[in-house]
Scaffold this active site. Structure first.
Site, PDB file in Angstrom:
ATOM      1  N   GLY A 172      49.173  30.887  32.242  1.00  0.00           N
ATOM      2  CA  GLY A 172      48.155  30.596  31.163  1.00  0.00           C
ATOM      3  C   GLY A 172      48.043  31.609  29.948  1.00  0.00           C
TER       4      GLY A 172
ATOM      5  N   ARG B 153      54.935  27.382  32.588  1.00  0.00           N
ATOM      6  CA  ARG B 153      54.995  27.380  34.106  1.00  0.00           C
ATOM      7  C   ARG B 153      56.275  27.123  34.572  1.00  0.00           C
ATOM      8  NH1 ARG B 153      49.487  28.618  35.025  1.00  0.00           N
ATOM      9  NH2 ARG B 153      47.971  27.659  33.572  1.00  0.00           N
TER      10      ARG B 153
ATOM     11  N   ASP C 264      48.228  36.053  38.500  1.00  0.00           N
ATOM     12  CA  ASP C 264      48.479  36.209  39.936  1.00  0.00           C
ATOM     13  C   ASP C 264      49.953  35.429  40.241  1.00  0.00           C
ATOM     14  OD1 ASP C 264      47.504  33.645  39.545  1.00  0.00           O
ATOM     15  OD2 ASP C 264      46.054  33.938  41.565  1.00  0.00           O
TER      16      ASP C 264
ATOM     17  N   THR D 132      45.095  37.071  31.605  1.00  0.00           N
ATOM     18  CA  THR D 132      44.484  35.725  32.010  1.00  0.00           C
ATOM     19  C   THR D 132      42.981  35.744  31.684  1.00  0.00           C
ATOM     20  OG1 THR D 132      43.718  34.441  33.844  1.00  0.00           O
ATOM     21  CG2 THR D 132      44.185  36.714  34.250  1.00  0.00           C
TER      22      THR D 132
ATOM     23  N   ASP E 166      40.599  34.179  33.061  1.00  0.00           N
ATOM     24  CA  ASP E 166      39.835  34.155  34.263  1.00  0.00           C
ATOM     25  C   ASP E 166      38.989  35.389  34.732  1.00  0.00           C
ATOM     26  OD1 ASP E 166      40.045  31.474  34.215  1.00  0.00           O
ATOM     27  OD2 ASP E 166      41.595  31.596  35.574  1.00  0.00           O
TER      28      ASP E 166
ATOM     29  N   ASP F 185      40.258  37.274  37.096  1.00  0.00           N
ATOM     30  CA  ASP F 185      40.339  37.034  38.552  1.00  0.00           C
ATOM     31  C   ASP F 185      41.108  37.971  39.200  1.00  0.00           C
ATOM     32  OD1 ASP F 185      42.246  35.719  37.792  1.00  0.00           O
ATOM     33  OD2 ASP F 185      42.175  34.057  38.859  1.00  0.00           O
TER      34      ASP F 185
ATOM     35  N   ARG G 232      38.630  28.010  37.755  1.00  0.00           N
ATOM     36  CA  ARG G 232      38.750  27.094  38.836  1.00  0.00           C
ATOM     37  C   ARG G 232      38.360  27.962  39.965  1.00  0.00           C
ATOM     38  NH1 ARG G 232      44.682  25.878  37.532  1.00  0.00           N
ATOM     39  NH2 ARG G 232      44.425  27.342  36.191  1.00  0.00           N
TER      40      ARG G 232
END
Ligand code: ATP
Length: 323
Positions: A11, A72, A103, A126, A128, A130, A172
């Site tokens: 992403g 992707r 990741d 990213t 996120d 995360d 997510r």
């Protein structure tokens, strides 16, 4: 190591361009040849690889998205795909990679090194936030600011019409964007995948608010919440809140775009250069990160698999401040 390639994968995130720029300019500063791979691993497989000069990254530090494009690639998940990618790199004598991604990107890089011995150092790109091994990832701050701007606007209309708004933000598996934009936006409640907030909790919190004379409410929902997305949660809550005007807004991909914030530009520049310097200093399969304002390197295995829990202090704060 004389020839290095940089790519963005997974992403996209605001600030990726500042990271690419830092890698390209850093490599040239150290007298290396630098290549840009377009479309992530898919471009590596297809040989979509171009030599970069210092001017290739002119006027990009302030731009959102990624000038190298992202993708992707299912093919890179196969042995044959990775073999093709290796052949493309070998043809150009590329000896090391800087990967800007999340990741999945680092998982691919780790497998690729085990098979072909081409070292990669990563920069966490990213929205996120995360990834373990860095306080913040590239793009997170901009995404939070974008979400916050939207929440502020929705709050005006929520207030004028005495409405309840469920606002869905990205995340997510991670509630970082939700918790930060929720606190910054003064939400009554924030729902994140990391902790269970039941429908009863939502109903009780909102009802308590009305009993204390609140007239409108904002609930920020991370898309991966256990109770479902914002629309599902709103539908579950509706029968318990008779007479209330309930609306749902999903912010979606606007959170991925836009000019990177100052924080993201600086972080991306540090992490891009940090990743390149790590690679030149012999680091392998690690991600550059910033923890407590210090540049650190974390093995891909840890960055991918270790949890980065939300700060419980932030979760606690939402309840206190929305009273
Ligand atoms: P984001 O967190 O923004 O989604 P990401 O880097 O996690 O970013 P992914 O789509 O998960 O995004 O991964 C990017 C690419 O990395 C994949 O499209 C694939 O090409 C490669 N990749 C992911 N997992 C593997 C794997 N197990 N083996 C080989 N390659 C992989």
């Amino acid at each position: 190591m004389d020839k290095i390639a940089v790519f963005t994968s997974g992403g996209d995130a605001p600030g990726m361009n500042a990271a690419i720029r830092a890698v390209v300019r850093g490599a040239i500063y150290y007298g290396k040849e630098i290549y840009g791979i377009r479309y992530g691993y898919q471009g590596m497989i297809e040989g979509d690889i171009l030599k970069m000069k210092s001017y290739s990254v002119s006027n990009t530090v302030q731009r959102g998205g990624t000038i190298l494009k992202s993708a992707r690639s299912m093919e890179f998940k196969t042995k044959e795909g990775r073999k093709k990618a290796y052949e493309q790199l070998k043809k150009r004598d590329i000896e090391g990679l800087v990967a800007i991604g999340g990741d999945g990107t680092f998982t691919g890089a780790k497998i690729f090194y085990e098979e072909y011995g081409i070292p990669t150092v990563g920069a966490p790109g990213t929205i996120d936030n995360d990834l373990f091994g860095t306080d913040y990832t590239i793009g997170f701050d901009t995404a939070v600011n974008t979400a916050l701007e939207a929440i502020d606007k929705i709050r005006d209309t929520a207030n004028s019409h005495d409405r309840v708004f469920f606002i869905e933000v990205m995340g997510r598996d991670s509630g970082y964007i939700a918790i930060q934009s929720g606190i910054g936006g003064g939400a009554e409640l924030v729902m994140v995948p990391e902790t269970l907030t039941t429908i009863d909790d939502v109903v009780n919190t909102l009802t308590d608010g009305w009993n204390r004379s609140k007239t409108s409410a904002i609930v920020v929902v991370a898309e991966g919440d256990e109770e479902g997305d914002a629309m599902t949660i709103a539908q579950k809550v509706k029968p318990h809140l008779q007479g209330k005007d309930i609306k749902v807004t999903t912010l979606g991909h606007i959170q991925r775009g836009g000019a990177p914030s100052a924080v993201d530009r600086i972080l991306a520049s540090r992490l891009g250069l940090g990743a390149l310097e790590g690679l030149l200093n012999g680091q392998v399969n690690v991600m550059a990160g910033v923890i407590n304002d210090k540049l650190v390197y974390t093995p891909f295995g840890d960055a991918i698999s270790k949890d980065k829990p939300l700060n419980p202090d932030l979760l606690r704060m939402v309840n206190i401040l929305s009273i």
